[in-house]
Design a protein around this motif. Structure first.
Motif, PDB file in Angstrom:
ATOM      1  N   TRP A  88      11.135  17.242 -46.820  1.00  0.00           N
ATOM      2  CA  TRP A  88      11.948  17.619 -45.667  1.00  0.00           C
ATOM      3  C   TRP A  88      11.251  17.418 -44.343  1.00  0.00           C
ATOM      4  O   TRP A  88      11.917  17.281 -43.316  1.00  0.00           O
ATOM      5  CB  TRP A  88      12.396  19.073 -45.814  1.00  0.00           C
ATOM      6  CG  TRP A  88      13.593  19.152 -46.684  1.00  0.00           C
ATOM      7  CD1 TRP A  88      13.631  18.989 -48.043  1.00  0.00           C
ATOM      8  CD2 TRP A  88      14.939  19.350 -46.266  1.00  0.00           C
ATOM      9  NE1 TRP A  88      14.923  19.094 -48.480  1.00  0.00           N
ATOM     10  CE2 TRP A  88      15.740  19.322 -47.422  1.00  0.00           C
ATOM     11  CE3 TRP A  88      15.535  19.581 -45.029  1.00  0.00           C
ATOM     12  CZ2 TRP A  88      17.116  19.493 -47.368  1.00  0.00           C
ATOM     13  CZ3 TRP A  88      16.899  19.754 -44.981  1.00  0.00           C
ATOM     14  CH2 TRP A  88      17.676  19.702 -46.134  1.00  0.00           C
ATOM     15  N   GLU A  89       9.948  17.449 -44.322  1.00  0.00           N
ATOM     16  CA  GLU A  89       9.269  17.392 -43.029  1.00  0.00           C
ATOM     17  C   GLU A  89       8.830  15.975 -42.671  1.00  0.00           C
ATOM     18  O   GLU A  89       8.193  15.782 -41.640  1.00  0.00           O
ATOM     19  CB  GLU A  89       8.074  18.352 -43.011  1.00  0.00           C
ATOM     20  CG  GLU A  89       8.456  19.822 -43.226  1.00  0.00           C
ATOM     21  CD  GLU A  89       9.086  20.509 -42.002  1.00  0.00           C
ATOM     22  OE1 GLU A  89       8.574  20.343 -40.889  1.00  0.00           O
ATOM     23  OE2 GLU A  89      10.101  21.209 -42.175  1.00  0.00           O
ATOM     24  N   THR A  90       9.169  14.983 -43.488  1.00  0.00           N
ATOM     25  CA  THR A  90       8.796  13.593 -43.165  1.00  0.00           C
ATOM     26  C   THR A  90       9.234  13.244 -41.747  1.00  0.00           C
ATOM     27  O   THR A  90       8.512  12.590 -40.997  1.00  0.00           O
ATOM     28  CB  THR A  90       9.469  12.608 -44.150  1.00  0.00           C
ATOM     29  OG1 THR A  90       9.103  12.992 -45.461  1.00  0.00           O
ATOM     30  CG2 THR A  90       9.039  11.176 -43.885  1.00  0.00           C
ATOM     31  N   ILE A  91      10.403  13.706 -41.393  1.00  0.00           N
ATOM     32  CA  ILE A  91      10.971  13.364 -40.082  1.00  0.00           C
ATOM     33  C   ILE A  91      10.058  13.819 -38.931  1.00  0.00           C
ATOM     34  O   ILE A  91      10.037  13.207 -37.871  1.00  0.00           O
ATOM     35  CB  ILE A  91      12.387  13.968 -39.960  1.00  0.00           C
ATOM     36  CG1 ILE A  91      13.104  13.439 -38.719  1.00  0.00           C
ATOM     37  CG2 ILE A  91      12.378  15.474 -39.987  1.00  0.00           C
ATOM     38  CD1 ILE A  91      14.588  13.751 -38.713  1.00  0.00           C
ATOM     39  N   ARG A  92       9.289  14.864 -39.166  1.00  0.00           N
ATOM     40  CA  ARG A  92       8.390  15.354 -38.104  1.00  0.00           C
ATOM     41  C   ARG A  92       7.240  14.394 -37.835  1.00  0.00           C
ATOM     42  O   ARG A  92       6.589  14.470 -36.799  1.00  0.00           O
ATOM     43  CB  ARG A  92       7.826  16.731 -38.463  1.00  0.00           C
ATOM     44  CG  ARG A  92       8.872  17.817 -38.439  1.00  0.00           C
ATOM     45  CD  ARG A  92       8.270  19.168 -38.693  1.00  0.00           C
ATOM     46  NE  ARG A  92       7.265  19.530 -37.708  1.00  0.00           N
ATOM     47  CZ  ARG A  92       6.274  20.379 -37.937  1.00  0.00           C
ATOM     48  NH1 ARG A  92       6.144  20.941 -39.117  1.00  0.00           N
ATOM     49  NH2 ARG A  92       5.406  20.668 -37.002  1.00  0.00           N
ATOM     50  N   GLN A  93       6.959  13.510 -38.806  1.00  0.00           N
ATOM     51  CA  GLN A  93       5.862  12.540 -38.597  1.00  0.00           C
ATOM     52  C   GLN A  93       6.313  11.327 -37.779  1.00  0.00           C
ATOM     53  O   GLN A  93       5.503  10.485 -37.419  1.00  0.00           O
ATOM     54  CB  GLN A  93       5.339  12.031 -39.947  1.00  0.00           C
ATOM     55  CG  GLN A  93       4.766  13.122 -40.836  1.00  0.00           C
ATOM     56  CD  GLN A  93       4.764  12.693 -42.295  1.00  0.00           C
ATOM     57  OE1 GLN A  93       4.833  11.514 -42.620  1.00  0.00           O
ATOM     58  NE2 GLN A  93       4.711  13.669 -43.185  1.00  0.00           N
ATOM     59  N   ILE A  94       7.610  11.230 -37.535  1.00  0.00           N
ATOM     60  CA  ILE A  94       8.133  10.031 -36.872  1.00  0.00           C
ATOM     61  C   ILE A  94       7.828  10.108 -35.380  1.00  0.00           C
ATOM     62  O   ILE A  94       8.137  11.103 -34.721  1.00  0.00           O
ATOM     63  CB  ILE A  94       9.665   9.901 -37.129  1.00  0.00           C
ATOM     64  CG1 ILE A  94       9.932   9.892 -38.643  1.00  0.00           C
ATOM     65  CG2 ILE A  94      10.234   8.664 -36.449  1.00  0.00           C
ATOM     66  CD1 ILE A  94       9.187   8.854 -39.440  1.00  0.00           C
ATOM     67  N   ARG A  95       7.234   9.050 -34.852  1.00  0.00           N
ATOM     68  CA  ARG A  95       6.764   9.099 -33.465  1.00  0.00           C
ATOM     69  C   ARG A  95       7.783   8.531 -32.471  1.00  0.00           C
ATOM     70  O   ARG A  95       7.673   8.752 -31.283  1.00  0.00           O
ATOM     71  CB  ARG A  95       5.425   8.366 -33.360  1.00  0.00           C
ATOM     72  CG  ARG A  95       4.365   9.040 -34.236  1.00  0.00           C
ATOM     73  CD  ARG A  95       3.073   8.262 -34.252  1.00  0.00           C
ATOM     74  NE  ARG A  95       2.372   8.412 -32.996  1.00  0.00           N
ATOM     75  CZ  ARG A  95       1.491   7.526 -32.520  1.00  0.00           C
ATOM     76  NH1 ARG A  95       1.242   6.423 -33.183  1.00  0.00           N
ATOM     77  NH2 ARG A  95       0.869   7.743 -31.381  1.00  0.00           N
ATOM     78  N   LYS A  96       8.743   7.782 -33.004  1.00  0.00           N
ATOM     79  CA  LYS A  96       9.805   7.287 -32.115  1.00  0.00           C
ATOM     80  C   LYS A  96      10.922   8.329 -32.043  1.00  0.00           C
ATOM     81  O   LYS A  96      11.082   9.127 -32.976  1.00  0.00           O
ATOM     82  CB  LYS A  96      10.362   5.966 -32.678  1.00  0.00           C
ATOM     83  CG  LYS A  96       9.340   4.845 -32.622  1.00  0.00           C
ATOM     84  CD  LYS A  96       9.775   3.603 -33.382  1.00  0.00           C
ATOM     85  CE  LYS A  96       8.653   2.581 -33.383  1.00  0.00           C
ATOM     86  NZ  LYS A  96       8.914   1.470 -34.329  1.00  0.00           N
ATOM     87  N   PRO A  97      11.708   8.327 -30.968  1.00  0.00           N
ATOM     88  CA  PRO A  97      12.755   9.333 -30.852  1.00  0.00           C
ATOM     89  C   PRO A  97      13.817   9.197 -31.946  1.00  0.00           C
ATOM     90  O   PRO A  97      14.177   8.079 -32.340  1.00  0.00           O
ATOM     91  CB  PRO A  97      13.383   9.055 -29.483  1.00  0.00           C
ATOM     92  CG  PRO A  97      12.374   8.281 -28.746  1.00  0.00           C
ATOM     93  CD  PRO A  97      11.612   7.485 -29.770  1.00  0.00           C
ATOM     94  N   VAL A  98      14.284  10.345 -32.421  1.00  0.00           N
ATOM     95  CA  VAL A  98      15.349  10.386 -33.431  1.00  0.00           C
ATOM     96  C   VAL A  98      16.483  11.242 -32.867  1.00  0.00           C
ATOM     97  O   VAL A  98      16.287  12.421 -32.549  1.00  0.00           O
ATOM     98  CB  VAL A  98      14.852  11.010 -34.755  1.00  0.00           C
ATOM     99  CG1 VAL A  98      15.957  10.955 -35.806  1.00  0.00           C
ATOM    100  CG2 VAL A  98      13.593  10.300 -35.271  1.00  0.00           C
TER     101      VAL A  98
END
Ligand code: HXC
Length: 258
Positions: A88-98
């Motif tokens: 579930w927290e993979t998205i927190r590693q994303i550095r581009k805006p989501v």
């Protein structure tokens, strides 16, 4: 990469991910979360992509974690095995805006997933809620933490304890969503916002995301210090020279992401 529970499309510099389990209102099972994590990581490392949009269907962004899949899990499955919450927290590693483009239900894990995005654009029919209490459990992906930060303790308690849904107008008043648009405009509005962001300097975009997120993790003086260092660092980029020169020359900036 082949996906079954999401659809991944590339539209110029924007990666568009559509959650796609229509028969279960996009309930978030392990397969969907694995696919979402893989898609997000691939977009984050793709140099041609500068912004990401996550959306669902007109009826549901996502109606929560998959209740059928988790109903019989034991404590050991969830704690030791880390079932349900693992990816579930993979998205927190994303550095581009989501950006989350939310229509219909965003409930439980669906609301939590939307809140993990950098901002939420909602359709007029959007409904947000944390109804886990009705299932004899509680939010497990940040609902009790991100909701009070987003909309105040009082409203967060109200939503988590009564399981009531918040409509788009209330969500906008409370600050949970940044904009509300008619349903038929949702994707257009979200993609336009993403394209605007994608026209900026990517390293500066990433610094801004990092700096705003720091506001939630630290004291004001530490946060301001962090922002100041990034502001100073921006003067080491070619894009700062281009942006300021373009202003002075009364033309549009052409950023090179350098
Ligand atoms: C599995 C779900 C589901 C879910 C809906 N469905 N939500 N399946 N998990 N979270 C399925 C239904 O079983 C049904 O399948 C189909 O989708 C259509 O749903 P209906 O209920 O028939 O639709 P409707 O009457 O329009 O009601 C929509 C709804 C309701 C209000 C959104 O579906 C609902 O209350 N869903 C559960 C919402 C919820 O409690 N979410 C929190 C989950 S816990 P069939 O096969 O019957 O057609 C959670 C914890 C997060 O999210 C932890 C994260 C780590």
């Amino acid at each position: 990469m082949e996906f079954e529970c999401i659809i991944l499309e590339i539209k110029e510099k924007v990666g568009l991910i559509t959650l796609h389990r229509p028969k279960a209102l996009n309930a978030l099972n392990d397969q969907l979360m694995n696919e979402l994590g893989s898609a997000l990581k691939s977009l984050d490392s793709n140099e041609a992509i500068q912004c990401i949009v996550i959306t669902g269907s007109e009826k549901a962004f996502a109606a929560g974690a998959d209740i059928a899949a988790m109903a019989n899990y034991s404590f050991m499955d969830t704690y030791k095995g880390d079932y349900i919450t693992r990816n579930w927290e993979t998205i927190r590693q994303i550095r581009k805006p989501v950006i989350a483009a939310v229509a219909g239900y965003a409930l439980g894990g669906g609301c939590e997933l939307a809140m993990m995005c950098d901002f939420i654009i909602a359709a007029e029919n959007a409904k947000f809620g944390q109804p886990e209490i009705k299932l004899g459990t509680l939010p497990g992906a940040g609902g009790t933490q991100r909701l009070p930060r987003a909309i105040s303790k009082s409203k967060a308690m109200d939503m988590c304890l009564t399981a009531r849904m918040m409509d788009a107008a209330e969500a906008e008043r409370a600050g949970l969503v940044s904009r509300v648009v008619p349903l038929e405009m949702l994707l257009e509005e979200a993609m336009a916002a993403a394209s605007t962001i994608a026209s900026m300097s990517l390293p500066i975009v990433m610094m801004i995301k990092e700096s705003v997120n720091r506001a939630y993790e630290t004291t004001l003086s530490e946060g301001v210090h962090f922002e100041r260092r990034l502001f100073q660092a921006s003067f080491g980029t070619e894009d700062q020279k281009e942006g300021m020169a373009a202003f002075l020359e009364k033309r549009s900036a052409v950023f090179k992401n350098q």
